[in-house]
Design an enzyme around this catalytic site. Sequence first.
Site, PDB file in Angstrom:
ATOM      1  CE  LYS A  21      -4.495  -6.543 -13.769  1.00 20.41           C
ATOM      2  NZ  LYS A  21      -5.914  -6.766 -13.478  1.00 20.41           N
TER       3      LYS A  21
ATOM      4  NE  ARG B 193      -6.999  -7.933 -17.603  1.00 22.20           N
ATOM      5  CZ  ARG B 193      -6.019  -8.835 -17.439  1.00 22.20           C
ATOM      6  NH1 ARG B 193      -6.191  -9.847 -16.612  1.00 22.20           N
ATOM      7  NH2 ARG B 193      -4.886  -8.715 -18.086  1.00 22.20           N
TER       8      ARG B 193
ATOM      9  N   GLY C 240      -8.177  -8.785  -6.949  1.00 23.67           N
ATOM     10  CA  GLY C 240      -9.607  -9.065  -6.838  1.00 23.67           C
ATOM     11  C   GLY C 240     -10.437  -7.960  -6.227  1.00 23.67           C
TER      12      GLY C 240
ATOM     13  CG  MET D 250     -10.308  -1.783  -7.505  1.00 21.71           C
ATOM     14  SD  MET D 250      -9.126  -0.518  -7.919  1.00 21.71           S
ATOM     15  CE  MET D 250      -7.632  -1.455  -8.164  1.00 21.71           C
TER      16      MET D 250
ATOM     17  NE  ARG E 193      -1.346 -10.234  -9.089  1.00 26.15           N
ATOM     18  CZ  ARG E 193      -2.672 -10.105  -9.086  1.00 26.15           C
ATOM     19  NH1 ARG E 193      -3.219  -8.949  -9.389  1.00 26.15           N
ATOM     20  NH2 ARG E 193      -3.447 -11.116  -8.769  1.00 26.15           N
TER      21      ARG E 193
ATOM     22  CG  HIS F 276     -11.178 -13.723  -3.841  1.00 25.75           C
ATOM     23  ND1 HIS F 276     -11.776 -13.849  -2.599  1.00 25.75           N
ATOM     24  CD2 HIS F 276     -10.786 -12.437  -3.934  1.00 25.75           C
ATOM     25  CE1 HIS F 276     -11.767 -12.682  -2.004  1.00 25.75           C
ATOM     26  NE2 HIS F 276     -11.181 -11.799  -2.784  1.00 25.75           N
TER      27      HIS F 276
ATOM     28  CB  SER G 297      13.153   3.548  29.072  1.00 29.30           C
ATOM     29  OG  SER G 297      12.301   2.720  28.316  1.00 29.30           O
TER      30      SER G 297
ATOM     31  N   GLY H  16       8.316   5.717  27.613  1.00 29.47           N
ATOM     32  CA  GLY H  16       7.102   4.916  27.814  1.00 29.47           C
ATOM     33  C   GLY H  16       6.003   5.481  26.926  1.00 29.47           C
ATOM     34  CB  THR H  17       5.630   5.464  23.245  1.00 33.86           C
ATOM     35  OG1 THR H  17       5.803   4.053  23.087  1.00 33.86           O
ATOM     36  CG2 THR H  17       6.942   6.177  22.977  1.00 33.86           C
TER      37      THR H  17
ATOM     38  CB  CYS I 209      10.046   0.009  27.313  1.00 36.31           C
ATOM     39  SG  CYS I 209       9.400   1.247  28.444  1.00 36.31           S
TER      40      CYS I 209
ATOM     41  CE1 TYR J 201      15.428  -0.059  25.848  1.00 32.45           C
ATOM     42  CE2 TYR J 201      17.516   1.045  26.281  1.00 32.45           C
ATOM     43  CZ  TYR J 201      16.217   0.721  26.662  1.00 32.45           C
ATOM     44  OH  TYR J 201      15.717   1.167  27.858  1.00 32.45           O
TER      45      TYR J 201
END
Length: 880
Positions: free
Chosen positions: A23, A93, A102, A104, A337, A453, A769, A771-772, A837, A857
């Site tokens: 702001k 402000r 909105g 703060m 803004r 708001h 691949s 596998g997380t 994946c 990929y």
Amino acid sequence: MSEKYVYLFEEGNTQMRSLLGGKGANLAEMTRIGLPVPAGFTITTEACNTYLVSGKDFLEGMMAETFAALRGLEEKTGKHFGDQQNPLLVSVRSGAAISMPGMMDTILNLGLNDESVMGLASLTGDERFAYDCYRRFIQMFSNVVLEIEHALFEEIVEKYKRKLRLIFDYEIPASELKEIIIEYKEIVKQEKDFDFPQDVKEQLIMAVRAVFDSWNNQRAIIYRRLNKIDDNLGTAVNVQCMAFGNMGQGSGTGVAFTRNPSTGENLLYGEFLINAQGEDVVAGIRTPMPISKLKEELPGVYDQFIDTCLKLENHYRDMQDIEFTVEKGNLYMLQTRSGKRTARASVKIAVDMVNEGLITIEEALMRVDAEQLNQLLHWQIDTSLDLEAIAVGLPASPGAACGKVVFDADTAEKLGEIGEKVVLVRNETTPDDIHGIVHAQGVLTSRGGMTSHAAVVARGMGKPCVCGCETVKIDAGLGEFRVNGFVVKKGDIITLDGATGNVMLGEVPMIEPVLSDEFETLLTWANDIKKLAVRANADTPQDAAKARAFGAEGIGLCRTEHMFMAAERLPAVQQMILAEDVDQRQIALEKLLPFQRGDFYGILKAMAPKPVTIRLLDPPLHEFLPNRETLLLEIAELKHKGVKGNQLFEKEELLKKIRTLSEANPMLGHRGCRLGITYPEIYRMQVRAIFEAMIMLKKEGIDTCTEIEIPLVIDLAEFEILKREIMDVYENVKSENSTEFDFVLGTMLELPRACVVADEIAAEAEFFSFGTNDLTQTTLGFSRDDAEGKFIPVYINKKIMQDNPFAVLDRKGVGSLMRMAVEKARGIRSDILLGICGEHGGEPSSIEFCHILGLDYVSCSPYRIPAARLAAAQAKIANS
């Protein structure tokens, strides 16, 4: 740290956002380019951060600088702070570096007291205006700074409006405003045990402190957590000469967007209130008029405003959200803004601005939030049907929302957390309702406009919202609202259409969304730039078709265990599990073979000629058997009824098998390649089904690209044993059909040891691949089902973790193992295919990390593919 804590607007510019907040930086920039901005100054974010970490003590010299800057405002305006003859009034402000609309605090009309209000009345010749400002100031200061409940003051205003039979606040005459002020001050005395502050310097010090403190109010913390905003940024404080929109019919206040923030249409969108101050529009207390009406009310101001909007959009090269005030026919800009917008608007504005020559394609791709893109794929209300609306409000944020009616944010949060779908119904929302809006499907308000708001926050979150539905009369005490003869109670189901403003009883039919031309254009641009391919996790031909429609470049994970769960094949699966020897198991597998062949035929055909990674059976076998507790109850019931013989015997034998297969920690137990090594006939049946499906398709002239994936490998020896089994089946099928066919064989890296020895495995594997999902569990030592519900939220709250590691890839821990695996694998096999994946394959931050690692990929669920395509392009741009 700078030793300068206060900057006049003319000393700043838009590049100083981190120091002056968004702001303050934009007010400085508008001042610099010659727009009509009331004079003011900004106290820096550095001052706020030091205040917050030092036990809430102001920096030495900060307030001295503040009062010196205030004297500068006095010299510019000829007015004096707290003066009885010609008082200077200011707004105070907040303003963080990243917009938090909105969240703060704001105080208007600061500098009024029992004496200066008389000077304001004398100076303006308008006693009603002066005492209206004083009333507003006491109410806002008491709520924001003294933390007295807003409703206590509203009750007094409503009492006087009833007494005088008035509708609007601005109709209350000066004599009654004076009485209201006396009652307001009595509330302060009762609640705080001291008089309302009359020393204007004390008012300013208290207000600055309150704005600094508001950085850590609950709604701001929730908003930052939702939007992944750094808690250490702090807020600036903007002190600005007041421009008065409440000086009669030639004055007013408004909020406008230079383009429609719901649709992206290139038309001015906003609202205006005659004889009002800014909070009246944003808070939604009065329902304002469309900005186009300003042309009728104040044509000269309207023309100037249109010209200013165009100037601001061209200057910032983005859609602007503007707050302005008109004081006696003079236009003043109070804020600009980059405007919050829906996903639909975001895409259209980005593409339109490229076509208009305002921004580049790369800038357009970076302007759209990849996560937000998922909103465009949500189902929508079927408008072809004749649906009866019980009420119509303003279409403030598009999309369809259906759920149980609730009347407060706490209930919305409580029910939402346990999976209930709710619609939050309020007269108007306030920033304190944000936790409820997060958990609601949508928001309905009886007051407020398209820039209130509720509307702004809902649009930012992608939540449907209908505002200003004035026919809805809410009685939160009774837990109901009445509208056009209908009574809707708490817990009743309603549906909102945020695109039309319609409110309907019950649940209404939905349809799949129609994607815009701009959506397709944006993703075409993304494809031209991105390096990572985007595949889908898909287990059926239907999923594969949907994935292709969304732009999938193959299937990165086809989970064969999902195919075993179908009702017609589950008996054969259970027969296979209960078999006592290989021969019995082979009989069951012969029954399963045609099912599996048909599965693989369908999915390979649906994705041909693109690659399809088929993972062999992964979960432990007990998952395909009945629940142990349910079976115990069934046996007990049979015994109670005196049933004997074969029926009871079969269930008891099944229970014995379940007990035999039961594991203390099945996630780390007898699953994946361990099953294939223990029962090689299972994997042999699966690969035979794959090969036979490939041959069927080859005979039809359809080319396939098949990647067979062995799960949960931790050692080259495991891979080699199973590779021999697979190659034996391949030779048999090739011989039986006198047909050559190609496939590749690889593994999923989902355990730390596999990453550590990736170079050894890469000697035989043609692709990896990651596998997380499991790699995260085993690296962190977290059981996902327990961790997400019990302690990960606590870890995030205590800043031990920034994100849920099952949602956002843990780059430091899991990522280090992935990096090691990539380097080791490519050191042995430079052309090895590498992908991911897990669920991380559709999350933007995780996709960026995959790009940095040089993976080939990512693979994600079909509905996340558009977001993944965009995120992959953004990763390339950000890291080029």
